[in-house]
Design a protein around this motif. Structure first.
Motif, mmCIF file in Angstrom:
data_model
loop_
_atom_site.group_PDB
_atom_site.id
_atom_site.type_symbol
_atom_site.label_atom_id
_atom_site.label_comp_id
_atom_site.label_asym_id
_atom_site.label_seq_id
_atom_site.Cartn_x
_atom_site.Cartn_y
_atom_site.Cartn_z
ATOM 1 N N TYR A 22 0.848 -1.277 0.084
ATOM 2 C CA TYR A 22 0.044 -0.020 0.068
ATOM 3 C C TYR A 22 0.810 1.224 0.051
ATOM 4 N N TRP B 246 3.954 1.679 -1.216
ATOM 5 C CA TRP B 246 4.587 1.680 -2.855
ATOM 6 C C TRP B 246 3.361 2.325 -3.419
ATOM 7 N N ALA B 247 1.989 1.866 -3.360
ATOM 8 C CA ALA B 247 1.319 2.077 -4.313
ATOM 9 C C ALA B 247 0.924 3.616 -4.063
ATOM 10 N N GLY C 244 2.678 -3.171 -5.631
ATOM 11 C CA GLY C 244 2.170 -1.811 -5.253
ATOM 12 C C GLY C 244 1.864 -1.347 -6.752
#
Length: 573
Positions: free
Chosen positions: A148, A150-151, A301
Motif C-alpha cells: 500500500y 508503494w502504491a 504496489g
C-alpha cells in the motif's frame, strides 16, 4: 473589449475562459499544476457543497447508498475474512468510513462513492495465497502495508506530475467493458455466497436461495413500479428511493419467521465493537518487515496503482456522466492524490484499501437528481421527430407507423433531470453510519442479516448495472425485432457487421479479464483493464469502421465540462 472582459476579475467571460486554460495541462511539467487547478476550481463551491445539502433528496440518497455500499463491501470481503483470518467486518466498516470522510470533507468530487470493492478483495486474497506458500513467509499485514505504501507513493507522483490527464483517452468503450466485468463479478459473488452455505446445513442453504430470490424479485418489483405510469409520481419516486432498502429489511425479517427461522440460516460473521482481527493493535508496524520483502512488495504496489488508476477514475467519470446536469467542477488530480493518502492509511491500520465504486457511484448521483417537466423546446423536438417518422406511413414489413396525430402528448408531462443536488453530506452521512454499525447494539443487528439476502442484493445490483450497460444495449438491439426498432435509433446507421465486430471486441476483452480473475494470475487483471484504453485509441481506428460509425458506437463518458479537469476529452473516431 474582449481583452478587457477576460482580464476583468468580475466578468463572466473570465469564468468561461478558465476551462480553456485548464486544457493546456501537460502530462509532466509543471509539477502540481493539475492539483492546484483542481483546488482553485472547486474551492469557491466548498461552502455551497454544505448549504446545498438542505434538500430532501439527500435523505433517500444516504439511505440508498448506505445499503448499496456497506453490505456488498462486507459480502465481498467474506472470502478474504474467512481465508486470511486477518480481517473482520470491523476492518471493512472502518475502511468505508475513512474513504467517505476523506472524500466528502476534503475531496473535489464528493459525489464519487469510495469503499471496499470486489477487485481489492481479490487482490489482497491473491497476495495472501502467494506469500502464504513461501518458506519463512512474512507477516501478511506488514507485507500488505508496504504494498500500500508503494502504491500510495506512485499515486502521489501520478497526481503531482499530471498523469491523470490520461483519463482524457477513456471513452465509453473502456467504461462499458469494465462496467460489464464488474456487473458479472457482482452476479458471481452472489452465487459464491450461496454455494458457501452448502458446506453446512443443507436446509439452511435452501432457505438462503429462497431469501436471495425474494430479495432480487422484490427489489426489481419496486424498481419496475417506479418506471410505470401507475400511482402518483411522488409514490413512484418513493419506490425508486426506498425500494431496495425496504426489500432488504423485509426479506431479512422473513428469515426469522416460521420454518425459515427453524432452519437457522447463515448470517454475517461479526466481532467485537471497534476490535481489530485477532485482538491485534490497530497500528501495523510494517516498517519492521525484512528488507528483501520490501523490494518484493514494489511490483504488487505497481499493480495496485494500475487497478486504482483505472477503477477510481472511471468511477468518478461515470458518477459525473454526461446524463447528469452537473454544474460544479471536478478534480481528478487532487482526488487521486487523496486516494494515495487513504491507501497509505489503510496499510498503516491494517484495513482493505478503499477506492471508487462501480455501480454505487453513479447510483449515488442518480439518487440526487431533481426531476422537472420537459421544456417547450424538448416537446417541440419530440413533435418534430414524430412528424418526420410518420411521413413514411408503413414500413417495409407492413407495420403501421404512428401518424402525426398520434403524437404522445404525455411528453409534455414527462419528468426529466433538471439538476443534481451536488453536496457532501450524503457521502459523509453514509460513511458515518458505518461507525454507528460498529457500536455493540447495531453490530448485533448487522450480525442478524442472512447471507442469502446479501446474495440477492448482489444479483439485483449486478443485473441492474447490466441492464443499462452499453454492451447490453447493443446486444439487445441485435436480437430485437427490426419492425419494432425505433426509426430514430442511432445504431440503425451502423452496419450490422461493424456493430458485431465492435461488440465482439468488448466481449473478448471482458472474457479475458474475467478468466484471468479466476486463475492463479488474478493479480494481472488490472493490466488487462488498463490495456483497453490504448486498444480503443490506437487499434480500433485501424479497423474498417467509418468515422460516423465509431462516433455512434463510442463516445466520451462525461461531458466536456467534467473533462476540463484532465485537459478536455480527446475522443476522436
Amino acid at each position: 473589449m474582449e481583452k478587457e472582459a477576460r482580464e476583468s476579475p468580475g466578468s463572466n467571460t473570465l469564468l468561461q475562459d478558465a476551462p480553456t486554460a485548464r486544457r493546456t495541462l501537460s502530462f509532466v511539467p509543471k509539477p502540481g499544476t493539475g492539483i492546484i487547478s483542481d483546488v482553485r476550481a472547486r474551492a469557491p463551491w466548498y461552502l455551497s457543497d454544505w448549504t446545498d445539502a438542505w434538500n430532501y433528496r439527500v435523505v433517500p440518497a444516504t439511505a440508498l447508498i448506505f445499503f448499496a455500499n456497506v453490505l456488498p463491501g462486507i459480502a465481498f470481503s467474506l472470502d478474504l475474512i474467512e481465508t486470511t483470518q486477518q480481517y473482520t467486518v470491523t476492518e471493512v466498516l472502518i475502511s468505508s468510513f475513512m474513504a467517505a470522510f476523506v472524500f466528502s470533507v476534503f475531496g473535489a468530487q464528493p459525489l464519487t462513492i469510495a469503499g471496499v470493492t470486489g477487485p481489492i478483495t481479490v487482490f489482497n486474497k491473491t497476495i495472501y495465497d502467494i506469500i502464504h506458500k513461501q518458506s519463512n513467509a512474512p507477516n501478511y499485514l506488514h507485507f500488505v502495508g508496504w504494498v500500500y505504501l508503494w502504491a500510495a507513493i506512485i499515486h502521489w507522483v501520478t497526481a503531482i506530475f499530471n498523469w491523470c490527464n490520461a483519463v482524457r483517452y477513456v471513452t465509453l468503450f473502456s467504461c462499458d467493458t469494465f462496467g460489464f466485468y464488474v456487473s458479472w463479478v457482482y452476479l458471481q459473488y452472489g452465487v459464491q455466497v450461496i454455494t458457501r452455505q452448502f458446506s453446512g446445513d443443507f436446509e439452511g442453504a435452501l432457505v438462503g436461495i429462497t431469501l436471495a430470490l425474494l430479495m432480487l424479485v422484490t427489489s426489481f418489483l419496486f424498481q419496475c413500479l417506479s418506471e410505470t405510469t401507475l400511482f402518483h409520481r411522488h409514490i413512484r419516486r418513493f419506490f425508486s428511493d426506498y425500494g431496495m432498502p425496504i426489500s432488504l429489511i423485509a426479506v431479512s425479517s422473513m428469515a426469522y419467521w416460521g420454518r425459515f427461522n427453524a432452519s437457522n440460516p447463515s448470517t454475517l460473521p461479526v466481532g467485537g465493537a471497534f476490535q481489530a482481527a485477532n485482538g491485534r493493535a490497530w497500528l501495523v508496524k510494517f516498517w519492521e518487515l525484512d528488507g528483501k520483502w520490501v523490494g518484493i512488495a514494489l511490483p504488487f504496489g505497481i499493480i495496485l496503482w494500475i487497478l486504482f488508476f483505472f477503477d477510481h477514475n472511471v468511477s468518478s467519470l461515470i458518477a459525473q456522466g454526461s446524463q447528469f446536469p452537473l454544474r460544479k467542477p471536478p478534480g481528478f488530480h487532487y482526488d487521486f492524490f487523496l486516494l494515495g493518502i487513504t491507501t497509505f492509511i489503510a496499510g498503516l491500520i491494517g484495513v482493505p484499501a478503499p477506492n471508487g465504486l462501480i455501480p454505487q457511484a453513479p447510483i449515488h448521483t442518480a439518487s440526487l437528481l431533481i426531476m422537472g417537466k420537459s421544456s417547450q423546446k424538448d416537446i417541440d423536438e419530440e413533435q418534430q421527430i414524430t412528424k418526420l417518422s410518420s411521413e413514411s406511413g408503413n414500413d417495409s414489413n407492413g407495420a403501421v407507423i404512428k401518424t402525426e396525430n398520434s403524437f404522445d402528448y404525455s411528453v409534455s408531462r414527462r419528468e426529466v433531470p433538471i439538476a443534481v443536488v451536488e453536496q457532501r453530506v450524503s457521502n459523509l452521512a453514509q460513511g458515518s453510519l458505518c461507525l454507528v454499525l460498529l457500536t455493540g447494539p447495531f453490530l448485533h443487528i448487522l450480525g442478524l442479516v442472512p447471507r442469502g439476502v446479501l446474495a440477492g442484493l448482489f444479483w439485483f445490483m449486478g443485473a441492474n448495472a447490466l441492464k443499462g450497460n452499453g454492451i447490453t444495449i447493443k446486444l439487445l438491439y441485435l436480437i430485437r425485432d427490426k419492425t419494432l426498432t425505433s426509426p430514430n435509433d442511432p445504431l440503425k446507421k451502423v452496419r450490422k457487421s461493424r456493430l458485431l465486430m465492435f461488440v465482439a471486441i468488448q466481449l473478448v476483452a471482458f472474457g479475458a479479464t474475467f478468466v484471468v480473475t479466476q486463475s492463479i494470475a488474478a493479480l494481472g487483471f488490472p493490466i488487462i483493464i488498463l490495456l483497453l484504453v490504448p486498444l480503443r485509441t490506437y487499434v480500433i481506428p485501424l479497423l474498417p469502421f467509418t468515422q460516423e460509425e465509431l462516433s455512434i458506437l463510442d463516445g466520451p463518458t462525461a461531458s466536456p465540462f467534467t473533462m476540463e479537469s484532465v485537459g478536455g476529452s480527446l475522443h476522436t473516431a
